[in-house]
Write an enzyme that holds these catalytic residues in place. Structure first.
Site, PDB file in Angstrom:
ATOM      1  N   CYS A 259       6.963 -14.649   2.754  1.00 20.12           N
ATOM      2  CA  CYS A 259       6.004 -13.538   2.750  1.00 20.12           C
ATOM      3  C   CYS A 259       6.218 -12.546   1.612  1.00 20.12           C
ATOM      4  CB  CYS A 259       6.023 -12.834   4.101  1.00 20.12           C
ATOM      5  SG  CYS A 259       4.544 -11.800   4.381  1.00 20.12           S
TER       6      CYS A 259
ATOM      7  N   LYS B 283      15.556 -14.717   4.321  1.00 14.71           N
ATOM      8  CA  LYS B 283      14.641 -13.910   3.508  1.00 14.71           C
ATOM      9  C   LYS B 283      15.438 -12.963   2.620  1.00 14.71           C
ATOM     10  CE  LYS B 283      10.278 -11.354   4.041  1.00 14.71           C
ATOM     11  NZ  LYS B 283       9.286 -10.844   5.029  1.00 14.71           N
TER      12      LYS B 283
ATOM     13  N   GLU C 262       5.851 -17.285   9.145  1.00 14.38           N
ATOM     14  CA  GLU C 262       7.090 -16.517   9.251  1.00 14.38           C
ATOM     15  C   GLU C 262       7.390 -16.203  10.717  1.00 14.38           C
ATOM     16  OE1 GLU C 262       8.926 -12.405   7.272  1.00 14.38           O
ATOM     17  OE2 GLU C 262       6.770 -12.808   7.184  1.00 14.38           O
TER      18      GLU C 262
ATOM     19  N   SER D 238     -22.904   6.296  23.405  1.00 13.11           N
ATOM     20  CA  SER D 238     -23.498   7.622  23.190  1.00 13.11           C
ATOM     21  C   SER D 238     -24.856   7.591  22.524  1.00 13.11           C
ATOM     22  CB  SER D 238     -22.552   8.465  22.326  1.00 13.11           C
ATOM     23  OG  SER D 238     -22.506   7.953  21.006  1.00 13.11           O
TER      24      SER D 238
END
Length: 725
Positions: free
Chosen positions: A175, A114, A45, A357
């Site tokens: 999509c 789309k 896309e 850490s």
């Protein structure tokens, strides 16, 4: 009659607005597809401009440059004699659409806009585009002059249309349309479309691949047919990692699986499939065939071209494959590592700086970088020239070839343990051992002189010197003293990131990595502008529970034994004084809840859309065997109080890899106020009333419970009204 067709789909590592690079990757994918015998190539896309352009879609430049790339593709010799399907934005009658452009031999066959736009979570497509609302209808799109001169066409079909070749029919989805309740592939399949394509821009979320594969296999299981899915891959300029997973399916089975995580910029999948298998599969489903007789037909664009060849009897067909899934901890090992690699190579920095850490979170960030180094070495070993070029540019050495992940990690990662008088020897040792085992360039320093200097300025101005609670100070003093240490570490991290390579005679600067996990961000259990403030955070979208599983995986897979000691150590910020040389501050005690509980709160808040009262009601049942209603109420109220007090911290949260659907990222995913009434009076009163009623029921006889049931309850609004004097 030809029956066997070879089709290609791909996953491309496109970059927003990188028109030159995007063009080259599209062209390469077409060349590979043709080399494998494919006569149809599907791309992701919006592949021409890159999916993540966001508000750049409003700019005419984005449309212009996309058209220029399309013209270059039309004119390229490599795109001849293969149907090419590319994604790009197009303006039609002053409306912007998210489109597929299908072309063959310098002719545009059709433009498919789309129809269902993604507009939830990280997606904002309705902000930039308009969905095409005219089902099974087309209009004529007037081509720009640059395309008219090239194609000798003035107009082309624009709309909800399918493509009919000499031997089959092809329909397109984009999509989100696969994810909608009434997906176009259903009616297309009923109308005789045999090949469905889907150009996607789908990003990674832990465990999401299962859903994606299920949708594709179900689409072809109920209706038959061939389904191609293309997707973007990599980091295209934002928090998201597009995770490939290109695939080809037929009749409910997968025939080609693409990688989910890889450093390859171009990946092309092909499969040779028999169209007669689709036709015979559909013929046996009588209910499907009855529905097909009632479906409204799609407009068809015909093309004098066949996907099959006439003499294909000896052509072997592809066989079904079993989809291989990654475990969540493997996804964490690979997804953020690939995202970091794209971010680093495209950012022109020389590596990363990570405050280490000795705890799980910073160790997890270090392991992500080490995993990245492993992937780079594997890619170079397999012959990936682009990765080799990128790593040579990063280390500023044209003859360099990485072979050992530890050696590469020493070039790309600088770690630093920043001790204070509140730090324990155990965390110092664990940080040092981890740095040695992964090979990072490691620094140890002490922040006490800087902390004392800052407090000295405050004391000089005010005449007051704050003390920790352990030394008789107030809670305000205690918190301020913790925050000074945390913020000094952030300042030092950026100083060393900018100048540590300079001090070693090397070029460039480093990107600062953060290590705040999604649970601590959700609760606000971090100091604003401490080491959670960084350039990027590879673990910021991942829960503590998943991080621990990931660190355990790294201990075994990468042979890092110190990680076992880190996992078994209690989580602590080490910002308060030690008690007899031992850590006295524990994270879960500070938070007032466990990390497991935090993950549950996070999913209910974001994924289940639960406010305080709804969350209380859901947890009553979930925790009925371990907590009383009053205990559940106290936990829920404590969470929402702390969450709302600290929500302002999310507005400055470091950009983090998106991995969880309950991320509190305020930038674009979790849009909420940051100034709350943190007492939540109405909501908490609803909870308290339910607790009282539940406790009363447990002590009542059956007759009393029946009477209580029919008693008129007092409305909550009456309880909140001011009492008469």
């Amino acid at each position: 009659m030809g029956r066997k067709v070879t089709v290609a789909t791909c996953a491309l590592n496109q970059w927003a607005l990188d028109f030159e690079g995007n063009f080259q990757r599209i062209l390469k994918s077409i060349q590979i597809a043709k080399g494998k015998g494919a006569r149809y190539r599907l791309g992701p896309e919006l592949e021409i401009c890159g999916y993540g352009c966001w508000d750049h879609y409003h700019e005419s430049d984005t449309l212009l440059h996309s058209l220029q790339v399309l013209a270059a593709l039309l004119d390229a010799p490599a795109t001849q004699d293969i149907i090419c399907d590319v994604g790009m934005p197009i303006m039609h009658r002053n409306v912007r659409y998210n489109c597929l452009v299908i072309f063959l031999n310098r002719k545009i066959l059709l433009i498919r806009p789309k129809m269902a736009l993604a507009n939830e979570g990280n997606y904002r497509e309705l902000r930039w585009f308009t969905p095409w609302a005219r089902s099974r209808q087309t209009e004529e799109y007037v081509l720009p002059r640059m395309l008219q001169d090239l194609t000798k066409q003035e107009t082309v079909p624009f709309g909800d249309v399918v493509l009919a070749t000499q031997d089959t029919c092809i329909g397109s989805e984009i999509c989100e349309e696969l994810w909608t309740p009434c997906s176009p592939h259903v009616n297309m399949g009923l109308d005789g479309v045999e090949i469905i394509t889907n150009a996607s821009g789908s990003h990674h979320v832990l465990r999401k691949a299962h859903t994606r594969v299920d949708l594709v296999t179900m689409a072809t299981s109920k209706n038959g047919g061939i389904y191609l899915l293309a997707n973007q891959k990599g980091c295209d300029g934002h928090l998201l990692y597009y995770d490939g997973c290109a695939m080809i399916a037929m009749n409910g089975s997968i025939f080609a699986q693409g990688t989910q995580f890889s450093l390859d910029d171009v990946e092309v999948l092909t499969a040779t499939l028999d169209l007669e298998d689709v036709r015979s599969y559909r013929a046996k489903i009588s209910s499907r065939n009855l529905e097909a007789t009632r479906v409204n037909p799609y407009p068809r664009v015909t093309v004098d071209f066949a996907l099959s060849v006439s003499e294909d009897l000896l052509e072997p067909v592809s066989e079904p494959v079993e989809w291989t899934y990654h475990r969540p901890e493997e996804e964490i090992s690979l997804g953020p590592a690939c995202w970091l690699w794209d971010f680093l190579r495209r950012n022109n920095q020389a590596g990363f700086f990570l405050p280490l850490s000795g705890g799980v979170d910073s160790a997890a960030s270090a392991c992500v970088v080490y995993s990245m180094c492993c992937l780079v070495c594997e890619a170079v070993k397999s012959g990936n020239q682009q990765v080799l070029t990128d790593v040579q540019n990063l280390v500023d050495e044209s003859s360099y070839t990485p072979q050992d992940p530890r050696e590469l990690c020493g070039r790309l990662l600088t770690t630093c343990y920043m001790a204070s008088e509140n730090s324990s020897q155990e965390t110092h040792n664990r940080a040092t051992e981890l740095a040695q085992q992964i090979g990072s360039y490691h620094i140890s320093l002490n922040i006490d002189p800087a902390v004392k200097a800052i407090l000295g300025i405050f004391s000089l101005v005010t005449g007051k010197f704050p003390r920790f609670s352990a030394h008789g100070g107030s809670s305000r003093e205690n918190l301020a003293l913790q925050n000074v240490q945390a913020r000094i570490r952030m300042v030092l991290a950026y100083l060393f990131a900018q100048l540590s390579l300079w001090s070693r005679g090397a070029r460039g600067s480093l990107l600062v990595l953060g290590s705040a996990n999604v649970d601590e961000s959700l609760l606000g259990y971090l100091t604003k502008y401490d080491c959670s403030s960084a350039d990027i955070n590879p673990i910021g979208g991942i829960s503590k529970t998943d991080l621990r599983a990931f660190v355990q995986l790294c201990a075994e897979r990468f042979q890092l034994p110190v990680l076992q000691a880190i996992l078994s150590a209690p989580a602590t910020a080490e910002l308060e004084p030690l008690a007899d040389g031992q850590v006295s501050q524990m994270d879960e005690e500070d938070m007032g809840m466990t990390y497991t509980e935090l993950s549950i709160f996070g999913r209910l808040r974001k994924v289940a859309k639960a406010g305080p009262y709804s969350m209380f009601c859901k947890l009553l049942n979930m925790w009925k065997d371990s907590c009383t209603p009053r205990q559940v109420a106290e936990k829920v109220k404590r969470f929402f109080s702390k969450y709302s007090i600290n929500r302002h911290k999310m507005t400055t949260l470091t950009p983090a890899y998106h991995a969880e659907n309950y991320s509190p990222d305020d930038n674009r995913f979790d849009l909420r106020p940051f100034l709350y009434n943190t007492r939540w009076p109405w909501q908490f009163l609803c909870i308290d009333n339910q607790v009282v009623q539940l406790e009363r029921k447990t002590s009542q006889t059956l007759e009393e419970q029946i009477q209580e049931h029919f008693k008129e309850p007092s409305p909550i609004w009456k309880q909140l009204l001011p009492k008469d004097p």
